[in-house]
Design an enzyme around this catalytic site. Sequence first.
Site, PDB file in Angstrom:
ATOM      1  N   ARG A  35      20.985 -17.924  42.066  1.00 15.93           N
ATOM      2  CA  ARG A  35      20.660 -18.890  43.150  1.00 15.93           C
ATOM      3  C   ARG A  35      19.699 -20.005  42.995  1.00 15.93           C
ATOM      4  O   ARG A  35      19.456 -20.889  43.680  1.00 15.93           O
ATOM      5  CB  ARG A  35      20.066 -17.864  44.300  1.00 15.93           C
ATOM      6  CG  ARG A  35      18.775 -17.189  43.913  1.00 15.93           C
ATOM      7  CD  ARG A  35      18.470 -16.278  45.207  1.00 15.93           C
ATOM      8  NE  ARG A  35      16.982 -15.769  44.818  1.00 15.93           N
ATOM      9  CZ  ARG A  35      16.605 -14.795  45.782  1.00 15.93           C
ATOM     10  NH1 ARG A  35      17.217 -14.438  46.727  1.00 15.93           N
ATOM     11  NH2 ARG A  35      15.440 -14.284  45.259  1.00 15.93           N
ATOM     12  N   GLY A  39      17.611 -18.158  33.467  1.00 13.10           N
ATOM     13  CA  GLY A  39      16.611 -17.674  32.923  1.00 13.10           C
ATOM     14  C   GLY A  39      15.788 -16.953  33.778  1.00 13.10           C
ATOM     15  O   GLY A  39      14.702 -16.115  33.541  1.00 13.10           O
ATOM     16  N   GLY A  40      15.930 -16.801  35.286  1.00 15.48           N
ATOM     17  CA  GLY A  40      15.165 -16.058  36.089  1.00 15.48           C
ATOM     18  C   GLY A  40      13.759 -16.323  36.076  1.00 15.48           C
ATOM     19  O   GLY A  40      13.253 -17.423  35.580  1.00 15.48           O
ATOM     20  N   ILE A  41      13.012 -15.428  36.787  1.00 18.21           N
ATOM     21  CA  ILE A  41      11.680 -15.427  36.726  1.00 18.21           C
ATOM     22  C   ILE A  41      10.660 -15.601  35.404  1.00 18.21           C
ATOM     23  O   ILE A  41      10.047 -16.515  35.116  1.00 18.21           O
ATOM     24  CB  ILE A  41      11.027 -14.293  37.416  1.00 18.21           C
ATOM     25  CG1 ILE A  41      11.475 -14.511  39.149  1.00 18.21           C
ATOM     26  CG2 ILE A  41       9.472 -14.375  37.547  1.00 18.21           C
ATOM     27  CD1 ILE A  41      10.988 -15.670  39.935  1.00 18.21           C
ATOM     28  N   GLY A 189      -6.230  -7.313  41.394  1.00 20.03           N
ATOM     29  CA  GLY A 189      -5.172  -6.600  40.621  1.00 20.03           C
ATOM     30  C   GLY A 189      -5.280  -6.686  39.061  1.00 20.03           C
ATOM     31  O   GLY A 189      -5.741  -8.076  38.782  1.00 20.03           O
ATOM     32  N   VAL A 278      -0.959  -7.821  42.983  1.00 20.19           N
ATOM     33  CA  VAL A 278      -0.904  -6.511  43.428  1.00 20.19           C
ATOM     34  C   VAL A 278       0.323  -5.802  43.333  1.00 20.19           C
ATOM     35  O   VAL A 278       0.657  -4.670  43.912  1.00 20.19           O
ATOM     36  CB  VAL A 278      -1.615  -6.303  44.804  1.00 20.19           C
ATOM     37  CG1 VAL A 278      -2.892  -6.710  44.869  1.00 20.19           C
ATOM     38  CG2 VAL A 278      -0.646  -7.134  45.869  1.00 20.19           C
ATOM     39  N   ASP A 319      14.288  -5.054  36.856  1.00 24.08           N
ATOM     40  CA  ASP A 319      13.002  -4.994  37.741  1.00 24.08           C
ATOM     41  C   ASP A 319      13.502  -4.142  39.054  1.00 24.08           C
ATOM     42  O   ASP A 319      12.826  -3.506  39.701  1.00 24.08           O
ATOM     43  CB  ASP A 319      12.542  -6.183  38.266  1.00 24.08           C
ATOM     44  CG  ASP A 319      11.508  -6.677  37.033  1.00 24.08           C
ATOM     45  OD1 ASP A 319      11.379  -5.874  35.872  1.00 24.08           O
ATOM     46  OD2 ASP A 319      10.701  -7.819  37.086  1.00 24.08           O
ATOM     47  N   HIS A 451      -0.893  -6.704   1.891  1.00 24.87           N
ATOM     48  CA  HIS A 451      -2.286  -6.985   2.037  1.00 24.87           C
ATOM     49  C   HIS A 451      -2.536  -8.657   1.471  1.00 24.87           C
ATOM     50  O   HIS A 451      -1.887  -8.964   0.610  1.00 24.87           O
ATOM     51  CB  HIS A 451      -3.105  -6.063   1.080  1.00 24.87           C
ATOM     52  CG  HIS A 451      -4.531  -6.646   1.008  1.00 24.87           C
ATOM     53  ND1 HIS A 451      -5.531  -6.065   1.799  1.00 24.87           N
ATOM     54  CD2 HIS A 451      -5.077  -7.279  -0.110  1.00 24.87           C
ATOM     55  CE1 HIS A 451      -6.682  -6.770   1.427  1.00 24.87           C
ATOM     56  NE2 HIS A 451      -6.660  -7.142   0.391  1.00 24.87           N
TER      57      HIS A 451
END
Length: 472
Positions: A35, A39-41, A189, A278, A319, A451
């Site tokens: 929408r 890639g969204g949020i 938060g 929060v 989510d 190392h």
Amino acid sequence: MAAEFDLVVIGSGPGGYVAAIRASQLGQKVAIVERENLGGICLNWGCIPTKALLKSGEKFESLSHLKEYGLSASGASFDFDAIIQRSRGVAATMNKGIGFLMKKNKIEVIEGSATLEKGPNGASGAPKVVVALKAGGTRAIEAKTVMLAVGARARSLPQIGLEADGDRIWAYRDALAPKKLPKTFVVIGSGAIGIEFASFYRALGAEVTVVEAVDRIMPMEDEEVSKAAQKSFEKRGIKFKVGAKVTKVTKSAKGVSVAVEIGGKAETLEAEVCISAVGITANTDGIGLEALGVELDRGHIKTDSHCQTNVKGLYAIGDCAGAPWLAHKASHEGIHAAEHIAGYKTPNVHSPIAGCTYAQPQVASVGVTEQAARAENREVKIGRFPFRVNGKAVAAGEVDGFVKVIFDAKTGALIGAHMIGHEVTEMIQGYVTAITMEATEEDIHGIVYPHPTMSEAMHEAALDAYGRMLHL
């Protein structure tokens, strides 16, 4: 009538687009509904642009330490608008990359908002997807399987006045693209989102106070790491109010007042802007789940071990399906679900998931904390190693922090790892792999670490758990 697609994925975040790619690789005909932005949020308003901001803040803050490296410079300054534009440019680049991946994998992208209805086969088939198209009109889609990857949004608490308005009270989107740089902040938060924004804005010189309801910051982290993190952040000038219950947030023309209660005493914090961090709320409302009878748990979609809901042909990942609310968890679930849909045997969807906070210093962890292990009455062996005696860290001038590991004393299995320090988010995957592969202390002790690297601290911590530490 035959289904138009094998799979329709609703939502193109790191769970949805990865699931769509994997399904296509397995020969499925796939469509993805988005929408807003591919890639969204995560790519557009979360993981990626925040890291761009944090890198700018880190670079600027490092200029004040040049003398430690035998260097000098004068007249250091920053262009706030340019910092924000760089971040937005990074997000735009990633967004274009997802578009390329969709074309490459022959995934049809449908722009619009989706809702679910009962499919033509009723309870024996997948729901029908009805899309209100961005271009106008609607499109009804029938698929053999539907996957919800609709994500979540910032949680608001209107009962106490904590509701983002983009002016005096910001959610993460507002904090990513502000019109100007405020001089004072209250961040409510102290999870990853709150701490990362506190770290960025402090790096640019803002006065920042973080409010946390629990008695320590970053309460999901190991207590030892949490305490070390607070000390490091306080050195940078970030202030904290822990064990603080926010009772009221009040806006004014000049700023915002945050009323808190600490140990029964009332206190008011004043700032130009309040950032609300929060928690999140799943995007499960208004998409038809109730009519289908989809089972929810406190707003999140209930799923089984293969990400299936209680409705036939309907999966949910990321989510919207519950904690942990992390992009890499969503991607993992998306791949698992796509393979399960295609009939493949899939790896364990409950693989260990690392948590990462990209502040200065960084925090990374995987597995159980010491407190959790002891609460379960598990007999454990614990090892630690500080970066202050790690050769690479000393040479780089990045000596803050340590590595901590937790082994099951009876089996020798690595069950938890916790780090704080420079770029530890790049190191935690070593322990993620170890836990996934069911490594014991003997396995980790026998690994040869290059190392000089900061990762040698990982080896030393494991050695310390069994009284074999070499360099301290």
